[in-house]
Design an enzyme around this catalytic site. Structure first.
Site, PDB file in Angstrom:
ATOM      1  N   ASN A 191      -8.946  -1.626   3.333  1.00  0.00           N
ATOM      2  CA  ASN A 191      -8.957  -1.815   1.888  1.00  0.00           C
ATOM      3  C   ASN A 191      -7.740  -2.584   1.385  1.00  0.00           C
ATOM      4  O   ASN A 191      -7.609  -2.836   0.182  1.00  0.00           O
ATOM      5  CB  ASN A 191      -9.070  -0.470   1.161  1.00  0.00           C
ATOM      6  CG  ASN A 191      -7.910   0.454   1.426  1.00  0.00           C
ATOM      7  OD1 ASN A 191      -7.318   0.438   2.509  1.00  0.00           O
ATOM      8  ND2 ASN A 191      -7.565   1.289   0.462  1.00  0.00           N
ATOM      9  N   GLU A 198      -0.913  10.426   4.797  1.00  0.00           N
ATOM     10  CA  GLU A 198      -2.132  10.189   4.031  1.00  0.00           C
ATOM     11  C   GLU A 198      -2.248  11.373   3.072  1.00  0.00           C
ATOM     12  O   GLU A 198      -2.544  12.501   3.480  1.00  0.00           O
ATOM     13  CB  GLU A 198      -3.354  10.107   4.943  1.00  0.00           C
ATOM     14  CG  GLU A 198      -3.415   8.849   5.787  1.00  0.00           C
ATOM     15  CD  GLU A 198      -3.778   7.605   4.987  1.00  0.00           C
ATOM     16  OE1 GLU A 198      -4.358   7.746   3.873  1.00  0.00           O
ATOM     17  OE2 GLU A 198      -3.478   6.492   5.461  1.00  0.00           O
ATOM     18  N   ASP A 250      -1.966  -1.471   5.694  1.00  0.00           N
ATOM     19  CA  ASP A 250      -2.367  -0.998   7.026  1.00  0.00           C
ATOM     20  C   ASP A 250      -3.861  -0.873   7.214  1.00  0.00           C
ATOM     21  O   ASP A 250      -4.350  -0.878   8.342  1.00  0.00           O
ATOM     22  CB  ASP A 250      -1.729   0.368   7.310  1.00  0.00           C
ATOM     23  CG  ASP A 250      -2.368   1.475   6.487  1.00  0.00           C
ATOM     24  OD1 ASP A 250      -2.987   2.377   7.080  1.00  0.00           O
ATOM     25  OD2 ASP A 250      -2.266   1.433   5.251  1.00  0.00           O
ATOM     26  N   LYS A 310      -7.067  -3.346  -5.655  1.00  0.00           N
ATOM     27  CA  LYS A 310      -5.737  -3.691  -5.158  1.00  0.00           C
ATOM     28  C   LYS A 310      -5.450  -5.176  -5.364  1.00  0.00           C
ATOM     29  O   LYS A 310      -4.349  -5.555  -5.795  1.00  0.00           O
ATOM     30  CB  LYS A 310      -5.612  -3.330  -3.672  1.00  0.00           C
ATOM     31  CG  LYS A 310      -5.572  -1.832  -3.407  1.00  0.00           C
ATOM     32  CD  LYS A 310      -5.258  -1.539  -1.943  1.00  0.00           C
ATOM     33  CE  LYS A 310      -5.039  -0.056  -1.729  1.00  0.00           C
ATOM     34  NZ  LYS A 310      -4.444   0.243  -0.422  1.00  0.00           N
ATOM     35  N   ASP A 333      -0.133   5.041   1.123  1.00  0.00           N
ATOM     36  CA  ASP A 333      -0.303   5.944   2.264  1.00  0.00           C
ATOM     37  C   ASP A 333      -0.254   5.182   3.590  1.00  0.00           C
ATOM     38  O   ASP A 333      -0.948   4.178   3.770  1.00  0.00           O
ATOM     39  CB  ASP A 333      -1.630   6.690   2.150  1.00  0.00           C
ATOM     40  CG  ASP A 333      -1.677   7.608   0.946  1.00  0.00           C
ATOM     41  OD1 ASP A 333      -2.513   8.514   0.930  1.00  0.00           O
ATOM     42  OD2 ASP A 333      -0.878   7.418   0.006  1.00  0.00           O
ATOM     43  N   SER A 389      -2.409   1.754  -4.696  1.00  0.00           N
ATOM     44  CA  SER A 389      -2.837   2.764  -3.732  1.00  0.00           C
ATOM     45  C   SER A 389      -4.250   3.249  -3.977  1.00  0.00           C
ATOM     46  O   SER A 389      -4.665   3.454  -5.126  1.00  0.00           O
ATOM     47  CB  SER A 389      -1.872   3.954  -3.804  1.00  0.00           C
ATOM     48  OG  SER A 389      -2.298   5.006  -2.970  1.00  0.00           O
ATOM     49  N   GLY A 390      -4.969   3.468  -2.881  1.00  0.00           N
ATOM     50  CA  GLY A 390      -6.232   4.182  -2.944  1.00  0.00           C
ATOM     51  C   GLY A 390      -6.012   5.680  -3.019  1.00  0.00           C
ATOM     52  O   GLY A 390      -6.968   6.450  -3.036  1.00  0.00           O
ATOM     53  N   ARG A 416     -14.636  12.347   0.044  1.00  0.00           N
ATOM     54  CA  ARG A 416     -13.445  13.103   0.438  1.00  0.00           C
ATOM     55  C   ARG A 416     -12.856  13.888  -0.729  1.00  0.00           C
ATOM     56  O   ARG A 416     -12.402  15.031  -0.570  1.00  0.00           O
ATOM     57  CB  ARG A 416     -12.409  12.154   1.041  1.00  0.00           C
ATOM     58  CG  ARG A 416     -12.773  11.678   2.442  1.00  0.00           C
ATOM     59  CD  ARG A 416     -11.765  10.679   2.974  1.00  0.00           C
ATOM     60  NE  ARG A 416     -11.899   9.379   2.337  1.00  0.00           N
ATOM     61  CZ  ARG A 416     -10.886   8.527   2.128  1.00  0.00           C
ATOM     62  NH1 ARG A 416      -9.651   8.871   2.449  1.00  0.00           N
ATOM     63  NH2 ARG A 416     -11.109   7.355   1.579  1.00  0.00           N
ATOM     64  N   ASP A 430       0.866  -1.166   0.000  1.00  0.00           N
ATOM     65  CA  ASP A 430       0.000   0.000   0.000  1.00  0.00           C
ATOM     66  C   ASP A 430       0.915   1.232   0.000  1.00  0.00           C
ATOM     67  O   ASP A 430       2.109   1.125   0.315  1.00  0.00           O
ATOM     68  CB  ASP A 430      -0.866  -0.038   1.260  1.00  0.00           C
ATOM     69  CG  ASP A 430      -1.633   1.240   1.496  1.00  0.00           C
ATOM     70  OD1 ASP A 430      -2.271   1.729   0.547  1.00  0.00           O
ATOM     71  OD2 ASP A 430      -1.593   1.746   2.630  1.00  0.00           O
TER      72      ASP A 430
END
Length: 225
Positions: A184, A34, A181, A158, A27, A113-114, A70, A25
């Site tokens: 997701n 983040e 972490d 992912k 962030d 990554s999201g 967001r 991942d």
């Protein structure tokens, strides 16, 4: 070969032959930050976005729905502010050592990554990452529109990236390691041969194969084949 790809929905190929694959991942894993919170700081909404991000990472809300909400709060942020965001990025301790160790043992490193290509396209090659995939922010007249451009990279996205990179390299999933972490990250961790919870939320630690406590990615080197 390091390829950033075009849109968030694309999956980048990895070179062959490869002994194993490590997928991280971004962030709070590859980097300490983040990114969406840093961008939100540009319009004074960092604290608000931080709370929403925390809920998403704990798995309390649907990730894609949360991300759209967001990102909507980022409407009007000038693209020029990305330089300030990049200046605030902190690579996670041990990340360069881990990537160097993976490469020295014949492995490759992917990051899925999201977060956003706008930042990862600079950070990933600087750290030596071999392939990466992320979301892309829609822009109009030099400003963020408040929407995501293309399909959102969520938990399933992912997992798809991990499986595709492994297939491209001719690797069985048993030769993959996924490190994350947040909630997701759980699907890719479940698909991988080894799922590593790093700096992780309680739900992720409970379901991981291995939990790394210290915020130091060099601790993962001992797990490499």
């Amino acid at each position: 070969m390091r390829v950033a790809g075009g849109r968030g929905a694309s999956v980048d190929a990895m070179p062959s032959p490869i002994r194993f694959l490590v997928v991280l991942d971004a962030d709070s894993t590859l980097i300490r930050n983040e990114v969406i919170e840093l961008i939100a700081d540009e319009v004074g909404r960092g604290a608000e976005i931080a709370a929403a991000t925390e809920a998403a990472m704990r798995g309390e809300v649907d990730f894609a729905t949360s991300l759209r909400s967001r990102v909507h709060a980022l409407a009007g942020v000038p693209v020029s502010s990305f330089a300030r965001v990049l200046a605030r990025i902190q690579p996670t301790p041990g990340v360069r050592e881990l990537i160097e160790a993976v490469h020295s043992r014949g492995g490759r490193v992917g990051v899925v990554s999201g977060g956003f290509h706008e930042i990862l396209d600079t950070i990933a090659p600087e750290l030596g990452v071999d392939a990466w995939r992320a979301n892309r922010l829609a822009v109009s007249e030099g400003m963020l529109t408040g929407s995501v451009d293309g399909e959102i990279v969520d938990a399933e996205g992912k997992a798809v990236a991990l499986r595709a990179w492994a297939a491209d390299a001719g690797l069985p999933l048993s030769r993959t390691i996924a490190i994350g972490d947040g909630a997701n990250d759980l699907r890719m961790m479940a698909d991988a041969g080894l799922g590593v919870a790093f700096n992780a939320k309680p739900a992720v630690r409970e379901r991981a194969d291995v939990v790394v406590g210290p915020v130091d990615l060099a601790e993962v080197i001992a797990l490499l084949p």
